[in-house]
Design a protein around this motif. Structure first.
Motif, short mmCIF file in Angstrom:
data_model
loop_
_atom_site.label_atom_id
_atom_site.label_comp_id
_atom_site.label_asym_id
_atom_site.label_seq_id
_atom_site.Cartn_x
_atom_site.Cartn_y
_atom_site.Cartn_z
N ALA A 130 0.83 -1.21 0.00
CA ALA A 130 0.00 0.00 0.00
C ALA A 130 0.87 1.26 0.00
O ALA A 130 0.57 2.23 -0.71
N ASP A 131 1.96 1.24 0.79
CA ASP A 131 2.87 2.40 0.80
C ASP A 131 3.52 2.60 -0.57
O ASP A 131 3.68 3.73 -1.04
N TRP A 132 3.90 1.50 -1.18
CA TRP A 132 4.55 1.58 -2.50
C TRP A 132 3.61 2.17 -3.55
O TRP A 132 3.96 3.11 -4.26
N MET A 133 2.39 1.65 -3.61
CA MET A 133 1.44 2.13 -4.60
C MET A 133 1.01 3.56 -4.30
O MET A 133 0.82 4.38 -5.21
N GLY A 134 0.85 3.88 -3.01
CA GLY A 134 0.50 5.26 -2.65
C GLY A 134 1.60 6.23 -3.04
O GLY A 134 1.32 7.34 -3.53
N GLY A 135 2.85 5.84 -2.84
CA GLY A 135 3.96 6.69 -3.25
C GLY A 135 4.01 6.90 -4.75
O GLY A 135 4.23 8.02 -5.23
N LEU A 136 3.79 5.82 -5.52
CA LEU A 136 3.78 5.95 -6.98
C LEU A 136 2.64 6.86 -7.44
O LEU A 136 2.80 7.64 -8.38
N ALA A 137 1.49 6.75 -6.78
CA ALA A 137 0.35 7.60 -7.16
C ALA A 137 0.66 9.07 -6.90
O ALA A 137 0.19 9.96 -7.63
N ARG A 138 1.46 9.36 -5.86
CA ARG A 138 1.83 10.74 -5.54
C ARG A 138 3.09 11.19 -6.27
O ARG A 138 3.53 12.34 -6.12
N GLY A 139 3.69 10.28 -7.05
CA GLY A 139 4.93 10.62 -7.74
C GLY A 139 6.14 10.54 -6.84
O GLY A 139 7.17 11.16 -7.13
N GLU A 140 6.05 9.78 -5.75
CA GLU A 140 7.16 9.64 -4.81
C GLU A 140 7.65 8.20 -4.81
O GLU A 140 6.87 7.27 -4.96
N THR A 141 8.95 8.01 -4.66
CA THR A 141 9.53 6.68 -4.59
C THR A 141 10.42 6.57 -3.37
O THR A 141 10.93 7.56 -2.86
N ALA A 142 10.61 5.33 -2.92
CA ALA A 142 11.46 5.08 -1.75
C ALA A 142 12.93 5.23 -2.13
O ALA A 142 13.29 5.24 -3.31
N ASN A 143 13.76 5.36 -1.11
CA ASN A 143 15.19 5.47 -1.33
C ASN A 143 15.79 4.10 -1.65
O ASN A 143 15.41 3.08 -1.06
N SER A 144 16.73 4.09 -2.56
CA SER A 144 17.47 2.87 -2.86
C SER A 144 18.28 2.45 -1.64
O SER A 144 18.85 3.29 -0.93
N ILE A 145 18.33 1.15 -1.39
CA ILE A 145 19.08 0.65 -0.24
C ILE A 145 20.58 0.82 -0.47
O ILE A 145 21.34 1.16 0.45
N SER A 146 21.03 0.63 -1.71
CA SER A 146 22.46 0.69 -2.01
C SER A 146 22.96 2.13 -2.16
O SER A 146 24.06 2.46 -1.72
N TYR A 147 22.16 2.98 -2.81
CA TYR A 147 22.60 4.33 -3.15
C TYR A 147 22.06 5.40 -2.20
O TYR A 147 22.52 6.55 -2.25
N ASP A 148 21.08 5.06 -1.36
CA ASP A 148 20.43 6.02 -0.46
C ASP A 148 19.94 7.25 -1.22
O ASP A 148 20.09 8.38 -0.79
N THR A 149 19.36 6.99 -2.39
CA THR A 149 18.82 8.02 -3.28
C THR A 149 17.46 7.56 -3.76
O THR A 149 17.27 6.36 -3.98
N PRO A 150 16.49 8.48 -3.90
CA PRO A 150 15.19 8.05 -4.43
C PRO A 150 15.35 7.32 -5.77
O PRO A 150 16.11 7.75 -6.64
N THR A 151 14.63 6.22 -5.92
CA THR A 151 14.79 5.41 -7.13
C THR A 151 14.36 6.20 -8.38
O THR A 151 14.87 5.94 -9.47
N ALA A 152 13.44 7.15 -8.21
CA ALA A 152 13.02 7.95 -9.37
C ALA A 152 14.20 8.73 -9.94
O ALA A 152 14.35 8.84 -11.17
N GLU A 153 15.06 9.27 -9.07
CA GLU A 153 16.24 10.00 -9.54
C GLU A 153 17.22 9.07 -10.23
O GLU A 153 17.80 9.41 -11.28
#
Length: 318
Positions: A66-89
């Motif tokens: 639910a958090d993942w889909m809600g973030g995608l709907a808002r145009g937000e993505t979680a941070n990459s575990i390896s790069y500590d950067t939003p996956t969208a970037e």
């Protein structure tokens, strides 16, 4: 036409939802987790539990979905575990390489396939037709990564016209430029386009031959049109529906096919990103990249459906 588009759009949204469920469920079923990869075999249970809590891996799967889909709907993505950067970037940065590569490969595929397919159909059962069909069969049989290695050996190692790999960037600030960037993508684009052009040429030939047997083509010839005029004015447009279907699937295949070719040419694209993410067990990046690839396939199919209606008025009325 509006009802047609509405139905296709509803199918588009439903397919994306189903794809998201499948992607999330498959990644959930994989053994192990990112915390174990990051901390290694010597990690203590306490440190694993703390890192799982920090990464949100201790939460129920439904809540994380639910958090993942809600973030995608808002145009937000979680941070990459390896790069500590939003996956969208990360994905946007890598698309600067992958998208031009796929577009260049698709352009090469279209020009080669349509030209050769129409040429073979116009010379049915003649030497030109046999030659094109034989060449396309060889093209289908050659894996693109092996062809990529041959291109590197010839043009980079022997002739030294281009570099064997890497990407200089699109701007002079990055150490490259537009021309240097295009040069770095030519060989990968050719490697990707070979198999796709061979397939599309055969489809184009078959479609053109089928349409050439229709009554309206004979009527056009009877009215005084030459064979060439009838071919380009009437036959090709009516043959484009099966060709467009394959082209839509091929563009999606070119996007996904970059995973292997980008690693052969050491290109910093989406394909190399997902390969590195899998190696690092960075499921956040893997999940978003796979979802992006699924969305590309669905969007391309939606565009193809719309093009169907524009080419063939019977579909709009139906």
């Amino acid at each position: 036409m509006s009802v047609f588009l509405l139905r296709r759009f509803a199918t588009f949204v439903l397919t994306l939802l189903v794809a998201s469920v499948v992607v999330f469920a498959v990644l959930e079923l994989l053994p192990g987790n990112a915390a174990e990869v990051i901390l290694g075999d010597t990690a203590t249970p306490e440190s694993l539990a703390a890192l799982n809590a920090k990464l949100g891996l201790d939460r129920p799967p439904l809540a994380r979905y639910a958090d993942w889909m809600g973030g995608l709907a808002r145009g937000e993505t979680a941070n990459s575990i390896s790069y500590d950067t939003p996956t969208a970037e990360l994905i946007a940065e890598r698309l600067r390489v992958t998208l031009p590569l796929a577009l260049l490969a698709m352009a090469l595929t279209t020009v080669l396939a349509l030209g050769l397919g129409v040429y073979a159909a116009a010379r049915h059962n003649k030497l030109g037709d046999v030659g094109v069909m034989a060449a396309s069969q060889i093209g289908i049989a050659i894996p693109n990564f092996w062809f990529a290695i041959l291109l590197i050996l010839l043009f980079a190692v022997q002739l030294q016209w281009v570099s064997a790999g890497g990407f200089p960037g699109w701007t002079e600030d990055d150490g490259g430029g537009l021309w240097e960037g295009l040069k770095a993508l030519v060989l990968p684009a050719v490697a990707l386009a070979l198999v796709q052009a061979a397939i599309l040429a055969r489809v184009t030939r078959s479609a053109v031959l089928e349409v050439m047997r229709e009554d309206f083509v004979r009527t056009a010839r009877a009215k005084g049109l030459s064979r060439r005029q009838a071919l380009w004015r009437h036959v090709l447009r009516n043959a484009m529906i099966p060709v467009l279907t394959v082209m839509g699937l091929q563009f999606a295949n070119l996007i996904t096919g970059t995973i292997v070719v980008e690693n052969v040419f050491v290109l910093p694209g989406v394909g190399r990103l997902i390969f590195q993410a899998i190696s690092n067990r960075d499921l956040v990046v893997v999940r978003d990249v796979v979802m992006l690839l699924a969305a590309v396939v669905v969007i391309v199919n939606f565009i193809v459906d719309v093009l169907y209606a524009l080419i063939d008025p019977r579909l709009r009325h139906a």
